[in-house]
Design an enzyme around this catalytic site. Structure first.
Site, PDB file in Angstrom:
ATOM      1  N   LYS A  13       0.848  -1.356  -0.123  1.00 54.52           N
ATOM      2  CA  LYS A  13       0.002   0.284   0.096  1.00 54.52           C
ATOM      3  C   LYS A  13       0.812   1.214  -0.209  1.00 54.52           C
ATOM      4  O   LYS A  13       0.580   2.152  -0.876  1.00 54.52           O
ATOM      5  CB  LYS A  13      -0.911  -0.008   1.323  1.00 54.52           C
ATOM      6  CG  LYS A  13      -1.683  -1.100   1.347  1.00 54.52           C
ATOM      7  CD  LYS A  13      -2.706  -0.979   2.715  1.00 54.52           C
ATOM      8  CE  LYS A  13      -1.973  -0.860   3.874  1.00 54.52           C
ATOM      9  NZ  LYS A  13      -1.350  -1.982   4.472  1.00 54.52           N
ATOM     10  N   ARG A  88      -8.556   1.006   9.739  1.00 50.25           N
ATOM     11  CA  ARG A  88      -8.269  -0.485  10.007  1.00 50.25           C
ATOM     12  C   ARG A  88      -9.268  -1.071  10.914  1.00 50.25           C
ATOM     13  O   ARG A  88      -9.106  -2.370  11.347  1.00 50.25           O
ATOM     14  CB  ARG A  88      -7.061  -0.208  10.695  1.00 50.25           C
ATOM     15  CG  ARG A  88      -5.877  -0.734  10.135  1.00 50.25           C
ATOM     16  CD  ARG A  88      -4.500  -0.299  10.818  1.00 50.25           C
ATOM     17  NE  ARG A  88      -3.280  -0.920  10.426  1.00 50.25           N
ATOM     18  CZ  ARG A  88      -2.306  -0.611  10.023  1.00 50.25           C
ATOM     19  NH1 ARG A  88      -2.160   0.676   9.598  1.00 50.25           N
ATOM     20  NH2 ARG A  88      -1.214  -1.303   9.975  1.00 50.25           N
ATOM     21  N   ARG A 127      11.979  -5.428   4.496  1.00 53.18           N
ATOM     22  CA  ARG A 127      11.527  -4.159   4.334  1.00 53.18           C
ATOM     23  C   ARG A 127      12.240  -3.303   5.018  1.00 53.18           C
ATOM     24  O   ARG A 127      12.948  -3.375   5.986  1.00 53.18           O
ATOM     25  CB  ARG A 127      10.005  -3.901   4.949  1.00 53.18           C
ATOM     26  CG  ARG A 127       9.527  -2.247   4.699  1.00 53.18           C
ATOM     27  CD  ARG A 127       8.163  -2.294   4.515  1.00 53.18           C
ATOM     28  NE  ARG A 127       7.452  -2.401   6.119  1.00 53.18           N
ATOM     29  CZ  ARG A 127       6.372  -2.255   6.233  1.00 53.18           C
ATOM     30  NH1 ARG A 127       5.302  -1.960   5.204  1.00 53.18           N
ATOM     31  NH2 ARG A 127       5.668  -2.270   7.326  1.00 53.18           N
ATOM     32  N   ARG A 160      12.212  -1.527  10.758  1.00 54.01           N
ATOM     33  CA  ARG A 160      11.369  -1.195  11.874  1.00 54.01           C
ATOM     34  C   ARG A 160      11.252  -2.164  12.899  1.00 54.01           C
ATOM     35  O   ARG A 160      11.305  -3.480  12.477  1.00 54.01           O
ATOM     36  CB  ARG A 160      10.030  -0.885  11.236  1.00 54.01           C
ATOM     37  CG  ARG A 160       9.603   0.471  10.705  1.00 54.01           C
ATOM     38  CD  ARG A 160       8.367   0.731   9.840  1.00 54.01           C
ATOM     39  NE  ARG A 160       7.126   0.084  10.645  1.00 54.01           N
ATOM     40  CZ  ARG A 160       5.992   0.154   9.954  1.00 54.01           C
ATOM     41  NH1 ARG A 160       5.758   0.405   8.617  1.00 54.01           N
ATOM     42  NH2 ARG A 160       4.988  -0.688  10.614  1.00 54.01           N
ATOM     43  N   ARG A 171       0.691  -8.690  14.199  1.00 54.83           N
ATOM     44  CA  ARG A 171       0.028  -7.851  13.325  1.00 54.83           C
ATOM     45  C   ARG A 171      -0.688  -8.411  12.364  1.00 54.83           C
ATOM     46  O   ARG A 171      -2.083  -7.859  12.038  1.00 54.83           O
ATOM     47  CB  ARG A 171       1.240  -6.658  12.787  1.00 54.83           C
ATOM     48  CG  ARG A 171       1.941  -5.667  13.720  1.00 54.83           C
ATOM     49  CD  ARG A 171       2.951  -5.308  12.905  1.00 54.83           C
ATOM     50  NE  ARG A 171       2.817  -4.496  11.836  1.00 54.83           N
ATOM     51  CZ  ARG A 171       3.867  -4.315  10.865  1.00 54.83           C
ATOM     52  NH1 ARG A 171       4.927  -4.821  10.876  1.00 54.83           N
ATOM     53  NH2 ARG A 171       3.366  -3.337   9.855  1.00 54.83           N
TER      54      ARG A 171
HETATM   55  P1  AMP Z   1       1.830   1.004   9.578  1.00 55.54           P
HETATM   56  O1  AMP Z   1       2.773   1.768   9.425  1.00 55.54           O
HETATM   57  O2  AMP Z   1       0.411   0.996   8.684  1.00 55.54           O
HETATM   58  O3  AMP Z   1       2.183  -0.635   9.297  1.00 55.54           O
HETATM   59  O4  AMP Z   1       1.445   0.974  11.311  1.00 55.54           O
HETATM   60  C1  AMP Z   1       2.140   0.583  12.259  1.00 55.54           C
HETATM   61  C2  AMP Z   1       1.395   0.495  13.316  1.00 55.54           C
HETATM   62  O5  AMP Z   1       0.712   1.743  13.707  1.00 55.54           O
HETATM   63  C3  AMP Z   1       0.160  -0.272  13.634  1.00 55.54           C
HETATM   64  O6  AMP Z   1       0.885  -1.783  13.827  1.00 55.54           O
HETATM   65  C4  AMP Z   1      -0.602   0.008  14.649  1.00 55.54           C
HETATM   66  O7  AMP Z   1       0.171  -0.206  15.707  1.00 55.54           O
HETATM   67  C5  AMP Z   1      -0.420   1.644  14.602  1.00 55.54           C
HETATM   68  N1  AMP Z   1      -1.488   1.968  13.496  1.00 55.54           N
HETATM   69  C6  AMP Z   1      -1.344   2.658  12.192  1.00 55.54           C
HETATM   70  N2  AMP Z   1      -2.388   2.972  11.660  1.00 55.54           N
HETATM   71  C7  AMP Z   1      -3.455   2.670  12.669  1.00 55.54           C
HETATM   72  C8  AMP Z   1      -4.905   2.661  12.608  1.00 55.54           C
HETATM   73  N3  AMP Z   1      -5.584   2.942  11.519  1.00 55.54           N
HETATM   74  N4  AMP Z   1      -5.592   2.053  13.664  1.00 55.54           N
HETATM   75  C9  AMP Z   1      -4.912   1.552  14.511  1.00 55.54           C
HETATM   76  N5  AMP Z   1      -3.530   1.654  14.684  1.00 55.54           N
HETATM   77  C10 AMP Z   1      -2.823   2.112  13.895  1.00 55.54           C
END
Ligand code: AMP
Length: 215
Positions: A13, A88, A127, A160, A171
């Site tokens: 994405k 989400r 990644r 990360r 996750r």
């Molecule tokens: P990402 O970079 O999109 O993989 O997000 C990393 C982490 O941020 C996720 O594993 C969640 O802990 C938190 N996070 C990001 N977006 C959301 C969301 N829309 N709702 C809840 N937690 C989020």
């Protein structure tokens, strides 16, 4: 152009959103990036999110929705945006709907990036992310031109913490339990478009561009 990019972590994405947003001059609104930036700046929001992120769990809806509403109200989002990693949960999708309705800016589509589990794990463990601007790389498919440095801003690229195997598993479980249902939410509104995102970056890009031209 107002789009939601839905799909599990590692589906691509962010990479595709990055490209489309740069081409069209619209912001990529990644809630994960917003949390990481808040954490790097040492804000209360960042510290609040950190414990959830470290465990690979979702940050509570109330925290995320407030942050996104604030971001969407900024001037640069007036001509369009791609939401990457939000909503989400179905509650987040409802909250987004309410905000966009109030702004008179309905979504064009929700693009669901479909990739099987084994490929997601393979991608996430390869990644790399820029610490400074959030750009995403992959040691196989899209390595930075100079090792360890971001092509876009020269920042340091790193793995990360939550891309380590133990957290990746958590996750993906969170995705199945809470996020998978979001596709049904948009399907019910006639907005869901699925993309086979297991293919190469270039092939997915072609399909996405076609889809955006004729949503
Ligand atoms: P990402 O970079 O999109 O993989 O997000 C990393 C982490 O941020 C996720 O594993 C969640 O802990 C938190 N996070 C990001 N977006 C959301 C969301 N829309 N709702 C809840 N937690 C989020």
């Amino acid at each position: 152009m107002r789009l939601v990019f839905l799909g599990p972590p590692g589906a691509g994405k962010g990479t595709q959103a990055q490209r489309i947003c740069a081409e069209r001059g619209i912001p990529q609104i990644s809630t994960g990036d917003l949390f990481r930036a808040a954490l790097a700046a040492g804000t209360k929001l960042g510290l609040e999110a950190k414990a959830f992120m470290d465990r690979g769990e979702l940050v509570p809806d109330g925290v995320v929705c407030g942050m996104v509403a604030e971001r969407l109200a900024k001037q640069d989002a007036a001509s369009g945006f791609i939401l990457d990693g939000f909503p989400r949960t179905v509650a987040q999708a409802d909250a987004l709907d309410a905000v966009l309705q109030k702004m008179g800016q309905p979504l064009l589509a929700c693009v669901d990036f479909v990739v099987e589990r084994s490929e997601l794990i393979r991608r996430l463990t390869r990644r790399l992310t820029c610490r400074k601007c959030g750009a995403v790389y992959n040691t196989d498919a899209l390595p930075p031109k100079a090792a360890g440095l971001c092509d876009r801003c020269g920042g340091e690229v790193y793995v990360r913490d939550d891309d380590r195997p133990e957290t990746v598993e958590r996750r993906l479980k969170e995705y199945d339990a809470k996020t998978a249902a979001v596709s049904g939410y948009y399907a019910g509104r006639g907005l869901l478009r699925q993309v086979n995102a297991a293919r190469s970056l270039a092939d997915v890009a072609v399909e996405l561009d076609r889809l955006i031209a004729r949503p």
